[in-house]
Motif scaffolding. Structure first.
Motif, mmCIF file in Angstrom:
data_model
loop_
_atom_site.group_PDB
_atom_site.id
_atom_site.type_symbol
_atom_site.label_atom_id
_atom_site.label_comp_id
_atom_site.label_asym_id
_atom_site.label_seq_id
_atom_site.Cartn_x
_atom_site.Cartn_y
_atom_site.Cartn_z
ATOM 1 N N GLU A 65 1.579 -0.799 0.032
ATOM 2 C CA GLU A 65 0.459 0.160 0.102
ATOM 3 C C GLU A 65 0.808 0.910 0.260
ATOM 4 N N ASP A 68 2.284 2.722 -3.625
ATOM 5 C CA ASP A 68 1.130 4.243 -4.352
ATOM 6 C C ASP A 68 0.276 4.951 -3.565
ATOM 7 N N LYS A 70 -2.353 3.247 -2.226
ATOM 8 C CA LYS A 70 -3.586 3.015 -2.821
ATOM 9 C C LYS A 70 -4.021 1.583 -1.965
ATOM 10 N N TRP A 102 -11.882 -0.141 -6.166
ATOM 11 C CA TRP A 102 -10.869 -0.040 -6.852
ATOM 12 C C TRP A 102 -11.664 -0.830 -8.247
ATOM 13 N N GLU A 105 -13.380 2.608 -9.695
ATOM 14 C CA GLU A 105 -12.480 3.486 -9.741
ATOM 15 C C GLU A 105 -11.844 3.301 -10.499
#
Length: 149
Positions: A65, A68, A70, A102, A105
């Motif tokens: 994580e 990035d 994310k 995600w 997204e």
């Protein structure tokens, strides 16, 4: 149809693994199934407002994580000792939606529907329908057990 390495999830132990077929090859599965299992059964870092079990200090999370910023995975692990209450089922649904956000997204899915229910006193089962951007849909089922009462 493309395939991905299948994750065989043992809901009793809470562990997933790859499986070797009789021919010595890795068992394969549709990529969406693998993506859902990785998303649900990788431990997402607990948020600052999440209450950990007494004596617990590990907020978990995946080291990647940080690359990035994310988040990956879910907070389903926080329900490990949750009681058999409607609130627990609601939290499970929320954690599943959060873990799969995600897909929307990244425009892999237009929407994700989650239906979760008690399968037994200590097991939740979820039916996840992923509505793909191209108009098709895929359904993935998952269940897990925990030590709640």
């Amino acid at each position: 149809m493309s395939a991905d390495v299948a994750i065989t999830f043992d809901s009793e132990t809470g562990r997933g693994d790859w499986q070797i077929t009789g021919m010595g090859n890795l068992l394969l599965a549709p990529p969406m199934v693998t993506a859902v299992y990785v998303s649900l059964f990788t431990d997402r870092r607990a948020g600052p407002d999440d209450v950990l079990e007494p004596g617990e200090t590990d907020r978990r999370g995946w080291w990647g994580e940080g690359l990035d910023n994310k988040p990956i995975g879910s907070r389903l692990w926080l329900l490990r000792r949750a009681k058999h209450l409607p609130e627990t089922l609601k939290r499970a649904r929320d954690y599943i939606r959060e873990a799969l956000a995600w897909m929307i997204e990244d425009e892999l899915a237009a929407k994700v529907d989650v239906v979760a229910e008690w399968q037994t006193r200590s097991r939740i089962a979820a039916v996840i329908t992923i509505h793909r951007v191209n108009g098709t849909q895929e359904t993935v089922t998952a269940s897990w057990a925990w030590q709640g009462v």
